[in-house]
Design an enzyme around this catalytic site. Structure first.
Site, PDB file in Angstrom:
ATOM      1  N   ALA A   1       0.841  -1.209   0.000  1.00 25.85           N
ATOM      2  CA  ALA A   1       0.000   0.000   0.000  1.00 25.85           C
ATOM      3  C   ALA A   1       0.870   1.250   0.000  1.00 25.85           C
ATOM      4  O   ALA A   1       0.564   2.229   0.680  1.00 25.85           O
ATOM      5  CB  ALA A   1      -0.937  -0.004   1.210  1.00 25.85           C
TER       6      ALA A   1
ATOM      7  N   LEU B   1       4.173  11.578   2.411  1.00 27.40           N
ATOM      8  CA  LEU B   1       2.971  12.396   2.226  1.00 27.40           C
ATOM      9  C   LEU B   1       2.919  13.144   0.899  1.00 27.40           C
ATOM     10  O   LEU B   1       1.837  13.488   0.434  1.00 27.40           O
ATOM     11  CB  LEU B   1       2.829  13.396   3.383  1.00 27.40           C
ATOM     12  CG  LEU B   1       2.739  12.769   4.783  1.00 27.40           C
ATOM     13  CD1 LEU B   1       2.531  13.845   5.826  1.00 27.40           C
ATOM     14  CD2 LEU B   1       1.623  11.733   4.860  1.00 27.40           C
TER      15      LEU B   1
ATOM     16  N   ILE C   1       3.131 -10.298   4.223  1.00 26.78           N
ATOM     17  CA  ILE C   1       2.518 -11.310   3.369  1.00 26.78           C
ATOM     18  C   ILE C   1       3.221 -12.643   3.526  1.00 26.78           C
ATOM     19  O   ILE C   1       2.670 -13.695   3.188  1.00 26.78           O
ATOM     20  CB  ILE C   1       2.540 -10.860   1.881  1.00 26.78           C
ATOM     21  CG1 ILE C   1       1.666 -11.771   1.018  1.00 26.78           C
ATOM     22  CG2 ILE C   1       3.973 -10.821   1.364  1.00 26.78           C
ATOM     23  CD1 ILE C   1       0.212 -11.784   1.367  1.00 26.78           C
TER      24      ILE C   1
ATOM     25  N   CYS D   1      13.056   3.775   4.824  1.00 25.93           N
ATOM     26  CA  CYS D   1      13.199   3.639   6.269  1.00 25.93           C
ATOM     27  C   CYS D   1      14.412   2.791   6.632  1.00 25.93           C
ATOM     28  O   CYS D   1      14.908   2.873   7.746  1.00 25.93           O
ATOM     29  CB  CYS D   1      11.929   3.091   6.889  1.00 25.93           C
ATOM     30  SG  CYS D   1      10.930   2.119   5.825  1.00 25.93           S
TER      31      CYS D   1
END
Length: 621
Positions: free
Chosen positions: A27, A59, A98, A175
């Site tokens: 996502a 963002l 997943i 990250c």
């Protein structure tokens, strides 16, 4: 806001879309666009899964997320935001990996199609195998800068994701760069970002601090940002204090800057306890209390590895010199150049200090210079284009029109026919594929007298061959169990060498991954010493091994070990770049002649493994 499909989709297509059940894996950049497209196209039953949480840097690109969502689950927020397009759609969100055992064969069998918006090869391999086992169509995708691709995968009809060998993957999540570096290249990229934050053009995507609004408020990172009112002019509604503004206010004080980046920020990371459950936690450094490593004077300055104290001294010197350069330019911006001695010293010192903090081996200035390369910015519109293509191919899949499905490449430059999108015919399955062939097998070249069972499990089976929980039996007529996925059953074997179990050239290891419903025969080929000091090499089959056995350096092949992360991709390191990278067409287009293909083949570079999205940049070696 519901989509009006009248006049867009024909009756049977609309009904087919309405009755289907879709799994979206990821996502992030592509995932956000894809979820929006699915809902507006008329899909009514969607499941989305993503392990990541939302960062401030997401963002300006992942439009389903806002300021108030920072720190929350991407999957769940994406679900909530997508439902605003059509509240009547059924969307189920999982904040999970997943690759978790909870998502087995029966989970995949419930879906009409799976759409990947992933960021790493381990997860892609896993989903590929699960879809093959469940016989569910998979639409694979990826983007990097201006480049992108979409591929349809159907068991028995097309190549699977692993049918063709891929170069060693070098994609690094954003990250990972900011929070959990595990390789020196992560630290080099971070150091280059730091240079730009302090002296170059400010780019919020290159923020080096772990989700902080104010560089001096590391202990309350992100908290004050959440408490402020949204700014209409700020990206995602968050005003971020510039690292350069703060550094300028300190007159680029080396003591303050060192403790900010290498102590306070690290302490903040340590407060994220979940990050360190399965990782070695970093060790903060204090400017006035550095390790007393002995400075080595042996060898040339570029060739030897600097001590941490020396790195700190170089860092302080570079800050002063670079500050003066900025002032001389009238408070302008500096552009990082690997041939600029001061800029290169800055990156070398900061990359090595960060590497030391995270337990990564330090490197010489020469090695770090060879790692550093050019930066290509991420392109948000590439994600939108690829997400649209996924849905278009997905509709063909749901109709069962696999003969009409294509593998589509998005190029940076138009081809001779002035097309940016290049559709290619899908290839048939590779009969020698070690995943989807009827009798999967692979040869692994290594030194059985030095290679341990633990290395075989972690580096070869899990990383190199993409297994999750392998069980391994030696084909010796006795059924000797070498590795068991049941915890503790074969723990005593871990540090033993393979030779202790009489494993040598020709030994067959029967490997099984229950979760993936995947069986593989691994044929061991012993070799005393591999080229370029590699630990092992994975070869397609024995015929390939024999074909390369007479080469001067022995077996050809790349190092298969590469640590994987499950976050959004920011970087892709591409070897042997060309000036204008264009995706190579491996297949004939319907309207191309042989001459067209041959004339342009030399100018193209196939993008064989593209990350889900390049959130920050792409590093090219």
């Amino acid at each position: 806001m519901a989509a009006n499909l009248s006049g867009v989709l024909i009756e049977n297509t609309r009904e087919c879309v309405k009755q289907s059940k879709i799994l979206v894996v990821g996502a992030g950049g592509i995932g956000c666009e894809l979820l929006k497209n699915l809902v507006l196209t008329g899909f009514n039953d969607i499941t989305v899964i993503d392990l990541d949480t939302i960062d401030v840097s997401n963002l300006n690109r992942q439009f389903l997320f806002r300021k108030e969502h920072v720190g929350k689950s991407k999957a769940k927020v994406a679900m909530e935001s997508t439902l605003k397009f059509n509240p009547n759609v059924k969307i189920q969100a999982f904040h999970d990996s997943i690759m978790s055992t909870e998502y087995g064969l029966n989970f995949f069998k419930q879906f009409s199609a799976v759409m990947n918006a992933l960021d790493n090869r381990a997860a892609r391999n896993h989903v590929n195998r699960m879809c093959l086992s469940a016989d569910v169509p998979l639409i694979e995708s990826g983007t990097a800068g201006y480049l992108g691709q979409v591929q349809v995968i159907k068991k028995g009809l097309t190549e699977c994701y692993e049918c063709q060998p891929k170069p060693t993957q070098k994609t690094f999540p954003g990250c990972t760069i900011r929070n959990t570096p595990s390789e020196l290249v992560h630290c080099v990229v971070w150091a280059k970002h730091l240079f730009n934050q302090l002296f170059g053009e400010d780019d919020p995507d290159q923020d080096v601090s772990p989700d902080t609004e104010d560089p001096e408020l590391a202990g309350d990172a992100g908290k004050s940002a959440m408490e402020k009112e949204a700014s209409e002019t700020a990206v995602g509604g968050i005003e971020r204090k510039s690292t350069r503004t703060w550094a300028t206010g300190t007159a680029y004080n080396p003591h303050k800057l060192f403790n900010k980046f290498f102590k306070d920020d690290i302490k903040y990371l340590l407060s994220m306890e979940n990050l360190w459950k399965k990782r070695r936690p970093p060790t903060p450094l204090e400017y006035s209390d550095l390790p007393k490593d002995k400075k080595s004077e042996a060898g040339m300055r570029d060739q030897r590895v600097w001590s941490i104290q020396e790195c700190s001294d170089v860092f302080s010197t570079c800050l002063s010199k670079l500050r003066d350069q900025v002032h001389q330019q009238g408070d302008g911006v500096l552009v990082w150049d690997k041939d600029d001695e001061i800029a290169m010293d800055f990156v070398t010192s900061t990359a090595n200090i960060r590497a030391y903090i995270f337990g990564i081996a330090l490197k010489s200035r020469f090695d770090i210079k060879s790692t550093a390369g050019n930066i290509i910015p991420a392109i948000a519109t590439t994600n939108a284009i690829i997400a649209a293509l996924i849905v278009m191919e997905g509709i063909k899949v749901l109709h069962g029109d696999f003969d009409k499905c294509k593998q589509i490449y998005l190029n940076r430059q138009a081809n001779p026919r002035k097309k940016l999108l290049v559709p290619c015919a899908l290839d048939k399955p590779n009969p020698k594929c070690y995943v989807c062939s009827s009798k999967p097998e692979v040869t692994v070249v290594l030194n059985t007298e030095k290679f341990t069972v633990k290395q075989l499990e972690d580096k070869v089976l899990k990383v190199g061959l993409g297994m999750v929980a392998p069980d391994v039996e030696i084909d010796d007529g006795k059924g000797t169990i070498l590795i068991s996925s049941e915890e503790g059953e074969t723990e005593e074997n871990a540090e033993k060498h393979l030779s202790n179990f009489k494993i040598t050239s020709g030994t067959i290891l029967k490997c099984d991954d229950f979760l993936q419903n995947y069986n593989l025969n691994v044929i061991i080929a012993h070799k005393d010493k591999l080229e370029e000091e590699k630990e092992f090499v994975i070869v397609g089959d024995l015929s390939e091994l024999k074909a390369t056995a007479e080469t001067p350096n022995g077996v050809n092949g790349g190092q298969e070990e590469n640590k994987q992360e499950e976050e959004d991709d920011d970087l892709m390191v591409v070897e042997d770049p060309v000036e204008e990278p264009v995706v190579e067409q491996r297949k004939r287009k319907a309207d191309d002649t042989d001459t067209d293909i041959e004339e342009n083949k030399a100018k193209r570079m196939k993008l064989t493994s593209i990350p889900e999205e390049s959130e920050d940049d792409v590093v090219i070696l």
